[in-house]
Motif scaffolding. Sequence first.
Motif, PDB file in Angstrom:
ATOM      1  N   ALA A 358       0.813  -1.217   0.000  1.00  5.45           N
ATOM      2  CA  ALA A 358       0.000   0.000   0.000  1.00  5.45           C
ATOM      3  C   ALA A 358       0.844   1.264   0.000  1.00  5.45           C
ATOM      4  CB  ALA A 358      -0.946   0.004   1.202  1.00  5.45           C
ATOM      5  N   ALA A 359       2.043   1.208   0.583  1.00  5.10           N
ATOM      6  CA  ALA A 359       2.903   2.388   0.649  1.00  5.10           C
ATOM      7  C   ALA A 359       3.360   2.836  -0.734  1.00  5.10           C
ATOM      8  CB  ALA A 359       4.106   2.107   1.540  1.00  5.10           C
ATOM      9  N   GLY A 360       3.307   1.937  -1.702  1.00  4.40           N
ATOM     10  CA  GLY A 360       3.766   2.267  -3.044  1.00  4.40           C
ATOM     11  C   GLY A 360       2.965   3.358  -3.726  1.00  4.40           C
ATOM     12  N   PHE A 361       1.705   3.515  -3.356  1.00  7.35           N
ATOM     13  CA  PHE A 361       0.902   4.571  -3.970  1.00  7.35           C
ATOM     14  C   PHE A 361       1.447   5.940  -3.598  1.00  7.35           C
ATOM     15  CE2 PHE A 361      -1.893   0.893  -3.748  1.00  7.35           C
ATOM     16  CZ  PHE A 361      -2.389   0.850  -5.044  1.00  7.35           C
ATOM     17  N   GLU A 486      -7.568  -8.204  -2.527  1.00  2.05           N
ATOM     18  CA  GLU A 486      -8.160  -7.216  -1.631  1.00  2.05           C
ATOM     19  C   GLU A 486      -7.196  -6.768  -0.526  1.00  2.05           C
ATOM     20  OE1 GLU A 486     -10.354  -6.431  -3.336  1.00  2.05           O
ATOM     21  OE2 GLU A 486     -11.439  -8.108  -4.146  1.00  2.05           O
ATOM     22  N   GLN A 487      -7.699  -6.704   0.721  1.00  3.05           N
ATOM     23  CA  GLN A 487      -6.909  -6.130   1.811  1.00  3.05           C
ATOM     24  C   GLN A 487      -5.603  -6.877   2.027  1.00  3.05           C
ATOM     25  OE1 GLN A 487      -8.717  -6.343   5.633  1.00  3.05           O
ATOM     26  NE2 GLN A 487      -7.080  -5.251   6.678  1.00  3.05           N
ATOM     27  N   GLN A 488      -5.625  -8.202   1.922  1.00  3.84           N
ATOM     28  CA  GLN A 488      -4.417  -8.984   2.167  1.00  3.84           C
ATOM     29  C   GLN A 488      -3.288  -8.565   1.221  1.00  3.84           C
ATOM     30  OE1 GLN A 488      -7.488 -10.315   1.902  1.00  3.84           O
ATOM     31  NE2 GLN A 488      -7.781 -10.825   4.078  1.00  3.84           N
ATOM     32  N   GLY A 489      -3.645  -8.284  -0.017  1.00  6.30           N
ATOM     33  CA  GLY A 489      -2.643  -7.857  -0.986  1.00  6.30           C
ATOM     34  C   GLY A 489      -2.095  -6.481  -0.687  1.00  6.30           C
ATOM     35  N   LEU A 490      -2.973  -5.554  -0.315  1.00  5.30           N
ATOM     36  CA  LEU A 490      -2.531  -4.195  -0.007  1.00  5.30           C
ATOM     37  C   LEU A 490      -1.605  -4.154   1.204  1.00  5.30           C
ATOM     38  CD1 LEU A 490      -5.865  -2.257  -0.597  1.00  5.30           C
ATOM     39  CD2 LEU A 490      -3.736  -1.919  -1.862  1.00  5.30           C
ATOM     40  N   LEU A 491      -1.841  -5.039   2.161  1.00  6.55           N
ATOM     41  CA  LEU A 491      -1.049  -5.042   3.385  1.00  6.55           C
ATOM     42  C   LEU A 491       0.083  -6.075   3.355  1.00  6.55           C
ATOM     43  CD1 LEU A 491      -3.880  -4.614   6.043  1.00  6.55           C
ATOM     44  CD2 LEU A 491      -2.471  -2.869   4.931  1.00  6.55           C
ATOM     45  N   SER A 492       0.376  -6.585   2.164  1.00  6.68           N
ATOM     46  CA  SER A 492       1.436  -7.584   2.026  1.00  6.68           C
ATOM     47  C   SER A 492       2.808  -6.924   1.971  1.00  6.68           C
ATOM     48  CB  SER A 492       1.220  -8.400   0.750  1.00  6.68           C
ATOM     49  OG  SER A 492       2.304  -9.283   0.534  1.00  6.68           O
ATOM     50  N   ARG A 493       3.821  -7.649   2.413  1.00  5.93           N
ATOM     51  CA  ARG A 493       5.206  -7.194   2.316  1.00  5.93           C
ATOM     52  C   ARG A 493       5.894  -7.817   1.104  1.00  5.93           C
ATOM     53  NH1 ARG A 493       7.635  -5.640   7.463  1.00  5.93           N
ATOM     54  NH2 ARG A 493       9.330  -7.101   7.148  1.00  5.93           N
ATOM     55  N   SER A 494       5.092  -8.332   0.186  1.00  9.28           N
ATOM     56  CA  SER A 494       5.589  -8.838  -1.091  1.00  9.28           C
ATOM     57  C   SER A 494       4.832  -8.147  -2.214  1.00  9.28           C
ATOM     58  CB  SER A 494       5.397 -10.359  -1.195  1.00  9.28           C
ATOM     59  OG  SER A 494       6.100 -11.034  -0.178  1.00  9.28           O
ATOM     60  N   VAL A 495       5.323  -8.329  -3.442  1.00 12.36           N
ATOM     61  CA  VAL A 495       4.683  -7.689  -4.587  1.00 12.36           C
ATOM     62  C   VAL A 495       4.826  -8.589  -5.808  1.00 12.36           C
ATOM     63  CG1 VAL A 495       6.806  -6.420  -5.143  1.00 12.36           C
ATOM     64  CG2 VAL A 495       4.613  -5.563  -5.992  1.00 12.36           C
ATOM     65  N   LYS A 496       3.826  -8.546  -6.678  1.00 11.58           N
ATOM     66  CA  LYS A 496       3.865  -9.291  -7.934  1.00 11.58           C
ATOM     67  C   LYS A 496       4.187  -8.344  -9.084  1.00 11.58           C
ATOM     68  CE  LYS A 496      -0.281 -11.023  -7.974  1.00 11.58           C
ATOM     69  NZ  LYS A 496      -1.468 -11.843  -8.336  1.00 11.58           N
ATOM     70  N   LEU A 497       5.063  -8.770  -9.967  1.00  9.09           N
ATOM     71  CA  LEU A 497       5.316  -8.075 -11.224  1.00  9.09           C
ATOM     72  C   LEU A 497       4.755  -8.918 -12.350  1.00  9.09           C
ATOM     73  CD1 LEU A 497       6.591  -5.929 -13.070  1.00  9.09           C
ATOM     74  CD2 LEU A 497       8.734  -7.227 -12.960  1.00  9.09           C
ATOM     75  N   ARG A 528      -7.462  -2.501 -10.431  1.00  7.42           N
ATOM     76  CA  ARG A 528      -7.739  -1.621  -9.304  1.00  7.42           C
ATOM     77  C   ARG A 528      -6.650  -1.771  -8.250  1.00  7.42           C
ATOM     78  NH1 ARG A 528     -12.990  -4.886  -7.000  1.00  7.42           N
ATOM     79  NH2 ARG A 528     -11.899  -6.781  -6.344  1.00  7.42           N
ATOM     80  N   PHE A 529      -6.375  -0.677  -7.559  1.00  8.08           N
ATOM     81  CA  PHE A 529      -5.376  -0.646  -6.494  1.00  8.08           C
ATOM     82  C   PHE A 529      -4.053  -1.287  -6.934  1.00  8.08           C
ATOM     83  CE2 PHE A 529      -9.539  -0.855  -4.214  1.00  8.08           C
ATOM     84  CZ  PHE A 529      -9.560   0.492  -3.862  1.00  8.08           C
ATOM     85  N   SER A 530      -3.557  -0.819  -8.068  1.00 10.11           N
ATOM     86  CA  SER A 530      -2.271  -1.283  -8.584  1.00 10.11           C
ATOM     87  C   SER A 530      -1.582  -0.107  -9.262  1.00 10.11           C
ATOM     88  CB  SER A 530      -2.464  -2.434  -9.576  1.00 10.11           C
ATOM     89  OG  SER A 530      -3.086  -1.981 -10.759  1.00 10.11           O
ATOM     90  N   PHE A 531      -0.313  -0.322  -9.625  1.00 14.46           N
ATOM     91  CA  PHE A 531       0.401   0.692 -10.385  1.00 14.46           C
ATOM     92  C   PHE A 531       1.260   0.008 -11.430  1.00 14.46           C
ATOM     93  CE2 PHE A 531       1.502   0.626  -5.852  1.00 14.46           C
ATOM     94  CZ  PHE A 531       2.684  -0.084  -5.834  1.00 14.46           C
ATOM     95  N   ALA A 532       1.699   0.780 -12.427  1.00 12.93           N
ATOM     96  CA  ALA A 532       2.387   0.159 -13.555  1.00 12.93           C
ATOM     97  C   ALA A 532       3.269   1.164 -14.275  1.00 12.93           C
ATOM     98  CB  ALA A 532       1.366  -0.423 -14.538  1.00 12.93           C
ATOM     99  N   PHE A 533       4.256   0.615 -14.997  1.00 13.38           N
ATOM    100  CA  PHE A 533       5.078   1.373 -15.937  1.00 13.38           C
ATOM    101  C   PHE A 533       4.758   0.860 -17.337  1.00 13.38           C
ATOM    102  CE2 PHE A 533       7.330   1.288 -11.938  1.00 13.38           C
ATOM    103  CZ  PHE A 533       7.832   2.573 -11.803  1.00 13.38           C
TER     104      PHE A 533
END
Length: 544
Positions: A358-361, A486-497, A528-533
């Motif tokens: 979530a901090a990535g936003f 959902e919430q579990q993904g936003l509060l995760s300390r991992s990320v998917k590319l 939703r609730f994601s970011f991208a390049f």
Amino acid sequence: MATNGMFVVCCFTAAWLLFVCHGSSIRPDVFEKINFESVRVDVDLDRVIHRVNERFLSVAIDASLVAEEKFMYLLASPKLKTLSSALSPGFLRFGGTKQDFMEFNPYSYHGRPKNSFPHLGDMCKKLQLPPALEENLKKEWSFQALLLQQEERKRKYRKVRFTEYAVDLLYSFANCTGLDLIFGLNALLRTSGNSWNSQNAKMLLDYCESMQYNMSWELGNEPNSYQKKAGVRVEGSQLGQDFVHLRRILSESKLYQSSGLYGPDISQPREHRRDLLEGFLENGAEAINACTWHHYYVNGRDTSLEDFLDPNVLDTLATKIYEVHKTVDAVSPGKKVWLGETSSAYGGGAIGLSDTFAAGFMWLDKLGLSAKLGLDVIIRQVLIGSGTYHLVDDNLDPLPDYWLSVLYKRLVGPEVLNVSVLSTLKSRKHLRLYGHCTNRRSASYKKGAVTLFALNLGKGTAEISLPAHLANSTVETFVLEGPEAEQQGLLSRSVKLNGVVLKMVDDRTLPDLRGVSHHAGDPLRLPRFSFAFYVLTEARAPAC
């Protein structure tokens, strides 16, 4: 304008969500159904509006690491060196609250031979922390971090003495990872007349020059809070004179006469002590290479997940940037402005939020907005150190914002393009886009390539269609999402590319950070609730 890019964005609604954070429900209205209308995004491909420093995204090591000098040996970790090297080129700031409570106290300064510490050439590979010692230090650091957090909460700061060995390890780390060191000097060493006492700094400068350590300098950290932290009040005019004093000392050194000096590292503008920056610049602007200030969005002790996803919270950064620019331009026109320390939440970060996906936003929007509004460098608090807003955790494993930072480094160049979303205010707030020329220094893209990066704070998947004159451009897509729903993904300390969870291959190897190629004419989708390049490899932008 024939080369302008026009993007159409449509968002599809999803079912209503309910998030729970810190034991309480997030307001349902934050996640109400958002029906995005068609959104046009205008990208000017002909003109560069700003050109930021090539080290725009830089990082800090918190000075609290030297509270016990043995923890500085973590900087000899092969894993940490691997992670840090991927963030080069950049500045490495060593500073923070603790810098104003530490003094240089060398063990063997007067009799030590020059260049006795191995920090160049092959020694970067040979000087490695033994695995067993690294494991012990990491375990002990977890307890040390708790003690430092307690100290921060009580605002009772213990004085620290550090030796030449801490300086050696720090410089070696910066040198071996391709980062340019900025060392923060203690400004709370004062004379009876309340001017800066430079005696200890001269001793440190002497030592660093004897070792031929090429580095830059700061003096003090958040001087507008000195009264709370140490019962000392320093006016802006006096602070400016202190910097002039330091610049005079540096000018007498063959090695440091042209080195960088940055300051005053004030906290973000508030009514309280608002005059400090102006007084500093009136007296000390000529001494510094760039004016530095600090920014955090929220208080880490009472924030929530909804704050991290709130576009109105993200918009507050622009107001602060305008305020600082207004003051600097009025007193010292043309002076470069840096965010000398910044992250999501002050007070050491927000537990369970500042080190999650979530901090990535906040981080990605800050990178985009800061460059667009003309800041030259932003220094992320913190690579490692106390708090919960770090890029690398206590086990030296990379957190989501680390991977986001590496992708930014690889894909985003220093040339800023003007990107504007032409739609309703609500749509513009929830879908945020920025554009730069693609970084050709670290990526093998053709001249004229453009990188867009976007964050979707809305509930629906955003579908982005390229205009006709860019329809033949291949697009490489890098989508970052939480690993769970959902919430579990936003509060995760991992990320998917692009659907794959990012992990180091081993302590010396990062995974391949490859994009997914889209054929000409395919729409780009941002969940939703994601970011991208998005790298537009055939954009042929005249500005790039």
